[in-house]
Design a protein around this motif. Structure first.
Motif, PDB file in Angstrom:
ATOM      1  N   THR A   6       0.871  -1.164   0.000  1.00 42.65           N
ATOM      2  CA  THR A   6       0.000   0.000   0.000  1.00 42.65           C
ATOM      3  C   THR A   6       0.909   1.215   0.000  1.00 42.65           C
ATOM      4  O   THR A   6       1.696   1.392   0.922  1.00 42.65           O
ATOM      5  CB  THR A   6      -0.924   0.003   1.224  1.00 42.65           C
ATOM      6  N   THR A   7       0.814   2.033  -1.006  1.00 43.04           N
ATOM      7  CA  THR A   7       1.806   3.072  -1.228  1.00 43.04           C
ATOM      8  C   THR A   7       1.242   4.458  -1.001  1.00 43.04           C
ATOM      9  O   THR A   7       0.063   4.704  -1.214  1.00 43.04           O
ATOM     10  CB  THR A   7       2.354   2.970  -2.664  1.00 43.04           C
ATOM     11  N   TYR A   8       2.108   5.359  -0.553  1.00 37.52           N
ATOM     12  CA  TYR A   8       1.735   6.771  -0.449  1.00 37.52           C
ATOM     13  C   TYR A   8       1.896   7.459  -1.796  1.00 37.52           C
ATOM     14  O   TYR A   8       1.403   8.559  -2.010  1.00 37.52           O
ATOM     15  CB  TYR A   8       2.602   7.473   0.603  1.00 37.52           C
ATOM     16  N   LYS A   9       2.605   6.817  -2.723  1.00 29.10           N
ATOM     17  CA  LYS A   9       2.807   7.398  -4.037  1.00 29.10           C
ATOM     18  C   LYS A   9       1.519   7.324  -4.849  1.00 29.10           C
ATOM     19  O   LYS A   9       0.710   6.420  -4.671  1.00 29.10           O
ATOM     20  CB  LYS A   9       3.907   6.646  -4.795  1.00 29.10           C
ATOM     21  N   LYS A  10       1.337   8.277  -5.766  1.00 30.96           N
ATOM     22  CA  LYS A  10       0.204   8.220  -6.673  1.00 30.96           C
ATOM     23  C   LYS A  10       0.399   7.050  -7.646  1.00 30.96           C
ATOM     24  O   LYS A  10       1.485   6.843  -8.171  1.00 30.96           O
ATOM     25  CB  LYS A  10       0.076   9.523  -7.458  1.00 30.96           C
ATOM     26  N   VAL A  11      -0.685   6.321  -7.875  1.00 32.87           N
ATOM     27  CA  VAL A  11      -0.645   5.174  -8.792  1.00 32.87           C
ATOM     28  C   VAL A  11      -1.475   5.508 -10.025  1.00 32.87           C
ATOM     29  O   VAL A  11      -2.659   5.828  -9.924  1.00 32.87           O
ATOM     30  CB  VAL A  11      -1.182   3.888  -8.115  1.00 32.87           C
ATOM     31  N   TRP A  12      -0.848   5.427 -11.177  1.00 31.94           N
ATOM     32  CA  TRP A  12      -1.497   5.720 -12.458  1.00 31.94           C
ATOM     33  C   TRP A  12      -1.720   4.431 -13.228  1.00 31.94           C
ATOM     34  O   TRP A  12      -0.843   3.575 -13.301  1.00 31.94           O
ATOM     35  CB  TRP A  12      -0.615   6.650 -13.292  1.00 31.94           C
ATOM     36  N   TYR A  13      -2.890   4.330 -13.828  1.00 35.45           N
ATOM     37  CA  TYR A  13      -3.259   3.207 -14.712  1.00 35.45           C
ATOM     38  C   TYR A  13      -3.330   3.784 -16.120  1.00 35.45           C
ATOM     39  O   TYR A  13      -4.142   4.678 -16.391  1.00 35.45           O
ATOM     40  CB  TYR A  13      -4.600   2.642 -14.257  1.00 35.45           C
ATOM     41  N   VAL A  14      -2.457   3.310 -17.010  1.00 34.37           N
ATOM     42  CA  VAL A  14      -2.334   3.903 -18.345  1.00 34.37           C
ATOM     43  C   VAL A  14      -2.456   2.813 -19.405  1.00 34.37           C
ATOM     44  O   VAL A  14      -1.805   1.765 -19.309  1.00 34.37           O
ATOM     45  CB  VAL A  14      -0.977   4.621 -18.510  1.00 34.37           C
ATOM     46  N   LYS A  84      -4.012   0.453  -4.609  1.00 35.82           N
ATOM     47  CA  LYS A  84      -4.957   1.475  -5.060  1.00 35.82           C
ATOM     48  C   LYS A  84      -4.622   1.869  -6.492  1.00 35.82           C
ATOM     49  O   LYS A  84      -3.582   1.484  -7.035  1.00 35.82           O
ATOM     50  CB  LYS A  84      -4.870   2.720  -4.174  1.00 35.82           C
ATOM     51  N   ILE A  85      -5.530   2.629  -7.096  1.00 41.97           N
ATOM     52  CA  ILE A  85      -5.272   3.357  -8.334  1.00 41.97           C
ATOM     53  C   ILE A  85      -5.815   4.760  -8.127  1.00 41.97           C
ATOM     54  O   ILE A  85      -6.938   4.938  -7.648  1.00 41.97           O
ATOM     55  CB  ILE A  85      -5.949   2.685  -9.552  1.00 41.97           C
ATOM     56  N   ASP A  86      -5.019   5.771  -8.466  1.00 40.14           N
ATOM     57  CA  ASP A  86      -5.426   7.160  -8.268  1.00 40.14           C
ATOM     58  C   ASP A  86      -5.838   7.852  -9.557  1.00 40.14           C
ATOM     59  O   ASP A  86      -6.725   8.708  -9.546  1.00 40.14           O
ATOM     60  CB  ASP A  86      -4.276   7.957  -7.634  1.00 40.14           C
ATOM     61  N   VAL A  87      -5.154   7.518 -10.659  1.00 39.31           N
ATOM     62  CA  VAL A  87      -5.366   8.213 -11.933  1.00 39.31           C
ATOM     63  C   VAL A  87      -5.466   7.185 -13.052  1.00 39.31           C
ATOM     64  O   VAL A  87      -4.662   6.254 -13.113  1.00 39.31           O
ATOM     65  CB  VAL A  87      -4.216   9.191 -12.239  1.00 39.31           C
ATOM     66  N   VAL A  88      -6.425   7.366 -13.923  1.00 44.48           N
ATOM     67  CA  VAL A  88      -6.587   6.519 -15.107  1.00 44.48           C
ATOM     68  C   VAL A  88      -6.371   7.367 -16.353  1.00 44.48           C
ATOM     69  O   VAL A  88      -6.892   8.487 -16.449  1.00 44.48           O
ATOM     70  CB  VAL A  88      -7.991   5.880 -15.143  1.00 44.48           C
ATOM     71  N   VAL A  89      -5.615   6.844 -17.304  1.00 43.69           N
ATOM     72  CA  VAL A  89      -5.420   7.521 -18.587  1.00 43.69           C
ATOM     73  C   VAL A  89      -5.813   6.560 -19.705  1.00 43.69           C
ATOM     74  O   VAL A  89      -5.120   5.569 -19.962  1.00 43.69           O
ATOM     75  CB  VAL A  89      -3.962   7.977 -18.789  1.00 43.69           C
ATOM     76  N   ASN A  90      -6.938   6.841 -20.336  1.00 41.88           N
ATOM     77  CA  ASN A  90      -7.390   6.043 -21.479  1.00 41.88           C
ATOM     78  C   ASN A  90      -6.715   6.589 -22.738  1.00 41.88           C
ATOM     79  O   ASN A  90      -7.232   7.489 -23.401  1.00 41.88           O
ATOM     80  CB  ASN A  90      -8.918   6.103 -21.595  1.00 41.88           C
ATOM     81  N   ASN A  91      -5.547   6.025 -23.028  1.00 42.14           N
ATOM     82  CA  ASN A  91      -4.703   6.542 -24.099  1.00 42.14           C
ATOM     83  C   ASN A  91      -4.703   5.672 -25.350  1.00 42.14           C
ATOM     84  O   ASN A  91      -4.430   6.162 -26.450  1.00 42.14           O
ATOM     85  CB  ASN A  91      -3.264   6.696 -23.577  1.00 42.14           C
ATOM     86  N   ALA A  92      -5.009   4.390 -25.219  1.00 41.19           N
ATOM     87  CA  ALA A  92      -4.937   3.485 -26.373  1.00 41.19           C
ATOM     88  C   ALA A  92      -5.835   3.971 -27.498  1.00 41.19           C
ATOM     89  O   ALA A  92      -6.951   4.452 -27.266  1.00 41.19           O
ATOM     90  CB  ALA A  92      -5.343   2.074 -25.955  1.00 41.19           C
ATOM     91  N   ALA A 239      -3.156  16.749 -13.354  1.00 40.20           N
ATOM     92  CA  ALA A 239      -3.623  15.750 -12.383  1.00 40.20           C
ATOM     93  C   ALA A 239      -3.492  16.231 -10.941  1.00 40.20           C
ATOM     94  O   ALA A 239      -4.121  15.662 -10.039  1.00 40.20           O
ATOM     95  CB  ALA A 239      -2.847  14.446 -12.562  1.00 40.20           C
ATOM     96  N   GLU A 240      -2.689  17.276 -10.720  1.00 44.65           N
ATOM     97  CA  GLU A 240      -2.516  17.812  -9.369  1.00 44.65           C
ATOM     98  C   GLU A 240      -3.410  19.030  -9.107  1.00 44.65           C
ATOM     99  O   GLU A 240      -3.417  19.562  -8.001  1.00 44.65           O
ATOM    100  CB  GLU A 240      -1.046  18.203  -9.151  1.00 44.65           C
ATOM    101  N   MET A 241      -4.148  19.461 -10.121  1.00 43.94           N
ATOM    102  CA  MET A 241      -4.971  20.669  -9.966  1.00 43.94           C
ATOM    103  C   MET A 241      -6.229  20.399  -9.157  1.00 43.94           C
ATOM    104  O   MET A 241      -6.874  19.363  -9.326  1.00 43.94           O
ATOM    105  CB  MET A 241      -5.363  21.218 -11.343  1.00 43.94           C
ATOM    106  N   GLU A 242      -6.578  21.359  -8.309  1.00 47.89           N
ATOM    107  CA  GLU A 242      -7.808  21.258  -7.532  1.00 47.89           C
ATOM    108  C   GLU A 242      -9.023  21.441  -8.437  1.00 47.89           C
ATOM    109  O   GLU A 242     -10.030  20.755  -8.293  1.00 47.89           O
ATOM    110  CB  GLU A 242      -7.808  22.316  -6.428  1.00 47.89           C
ATOM    111  N   ASN A 243      -8.920  22.373  -9.386  1.00 47.83           N
ATOM    112  CA  ASN A 243     -10.009  22.649 -10.330  1.00 47.83           C
ATOM    113  C   ASN A 243      -9.458  22.579 -11.763  1.00 47.83           C
ATOM    114  O   ASN A 243      -9.197  23.618 -12.384  1.00 47.83           O
ATOM    115  CB  ASN A 243     -10.620  24.019 -10.059  1.00 47.83           C
ATOM    116  N   PRO A 244      -9.302  21.383 -12.286  1.00 48.29           N
ATOM    117  CA  PRO A 244      -8.703  21.237 -13.613  1.00 48.29           C
ATOM    118  C   PRO A 244      -9.662  21.671 -14.718  1.00 48.29           C
ATOM    119  O   PRO A 244     -10.879  21.719 -14.517  1.00 48.29           O
ATOM    120  CB  PRO A 244      -8.434  19.733 -13.704  1.00 48.29           C
ATOM    121  N   PRO A 245      -9.139  22.000 -15.903  1.00 48.73           N
ATOM    122  CA  PRO A 245     -10.017  22.296 -17.035  1.00 48.73           C
ATOM    123  C   PRO A 245     -10.754  21.037 -17.468  1.00 48.73           C
ATOM    124  O   PRO A 245     -10.308  19.922 -17.196  1.00 48.73           O
ATOM    125  CB  PRO A 245      -9.034  22.754 -18.119  1.00 48.73           C
ATOM    126  N   LYS A 246     -11.872  21.213 -18.146  1.00 50.08           N
ATOM    127  CA  LYS A 246     -12.629  20.050 -18.626  1.00 50.08           C
ATOM    128  C   LYS A 246     -12.019  19.465 -19.892  1.00 50.08           C
ATOM    129  O   LYS A 246     -12.233  18.288 -20.205  1.00 50.08           O
ATOM    130  CB  LYS A 246     -14.091  20.441 -18.868  1.00 50.08           C
TER     131      LYS A 246
END
Length: 290
Positions: A6-14, A84-92, A239-246
């Motif tokens: 279990t990590t304190y680091k952000k986990v990205w799924y790409v 955990k997973i924190d961020v998902v990037v649907n890039n394919a 990904a670190e923004m509190e209010n990111p653009p859409k």
């Protein structure tokens, strides 16, 4: 199953991590201290690109994202491994060149399977995890082709328009739950996408310009002015923004193309205002549309 760590680091799924923007993102994330679930059809290609000292922070998962069972398994593997997973990037992505008359139903369905339904499946199946941890971030990678229309790119542009609509609706659905959703709309970036992920319709008719369109796409991408590494620097910042653009457009050509498209559509709409408002009932309340 208990997580390995279990990590304190952000986990990205790409997804789509064997080449191009996806591989660049994996490298950028690892270099910046993140952990990555790298989803790919060719794990050996990704593994060969990762330095030995960073391999502990990446889980390379072979998956067929066009099959929901494989998507679910890949998400479960990522959570089991990192906790955990924190961020998902649907890039394919998958491209096909062909006019509507040239395309078979099988060909256009394949484009939708990769560019739309795979992203839909990943979003759908990551949401319960994000809801449970009360946070999460989803990036869907579209294209400037999702904001206009290009002849002989009928299938590709259709998939990207669909992905845009899905993403904006999803953003509204998930915002109250603390889950952020952002669309990414790049123009021509120097990647192997055309060489590796662009196909031609099997049927080619003389009335259309599919062959010339392929050469055009090859020039836009292989000689593109866009730098994938710079794009991914921005993605990591967003990904670190509190209010990111859409939505974020990437590349000068994106601004040029989209502004031109919007100008054409606005002029057409203004020209046809009398036709448009003539369809209201006579006693309908008047609306200030200007």
């Amino acid at each position: 199953m208990e997580p390995i760590s279990t990590t304190y680091k952000k986990v990205w799924y790409v997804t789509g991590t064997s080449t191009g923007i996806g591989l660049s993102l994996v490298k950028k994330l690892l270099a910046s201290g993140k952990q990555v679930v790298a989803v790919t059809r060719t794990p050996e290609k990704v593994d060969a690109e990762i330095p030995l000292e960073q391999k502990a922070d990446v889980l390379i998962v072979k998956a067929d994202i066009c099959k929901e069972a494989s998507v679910i398994e890949s998400i479960e593997k990522g959570i089991a491994h990192f906790g955990k997973i924190d961020v998902v990037v649907n890039n394919a992505g998958f491209g096909i060149v062909g006019a509507v008359e040239e395309l078979s139903e099988e060909e256009i369905r394949k484009a939708f399977d990769v560019n739309f339904f795979a992203a839909f499946s990943i979003c759908k199946n990551i949401i319960p995890h994000f809801k449970q941890q009360k946070s999460g971030f989803i990036f869907n990678v579209s294209s400037i082709c999702g904001w206009g229309s290009l002849s002989e790119f009928s299938a590709y542009t259709a998939t990207k328009h669909a992905l845009n609509a899905l993403t904006f609706a999803l953003e509204q659905e998930l915002a109250p739950l603390g889950i952020k959703v952002v669309l990414l709309s790049p123009s021509g970036f120097k990647t192997p996408f055309v060489d590796n992920n662009m196909q031609h319709a099997k049927v080619q008719l003389s009335e259309y310009n599919s062959k010339e369109r392929t050469k055009w796409a090859d020039d836009i991408v292989n000689n593109g002015r866009g730098d994938p590494d710079k794009l991914n620097d921005i993605v990591i910042q967003v990904a670190e923004m509190e209010n990111p653009p859409k939505n974020v457009f990437f590349g000068t050509h994106a601004i040029q193309y989209v502004k031109s498209e919007w100008k054409i559509q606005r002029e057409e709409m203004d020209k046809n205002v009398p036709i448009t408002i003539s369809t209201d009932y006579p006693d309908a309340p008047k609306i200030d549309w200007e």
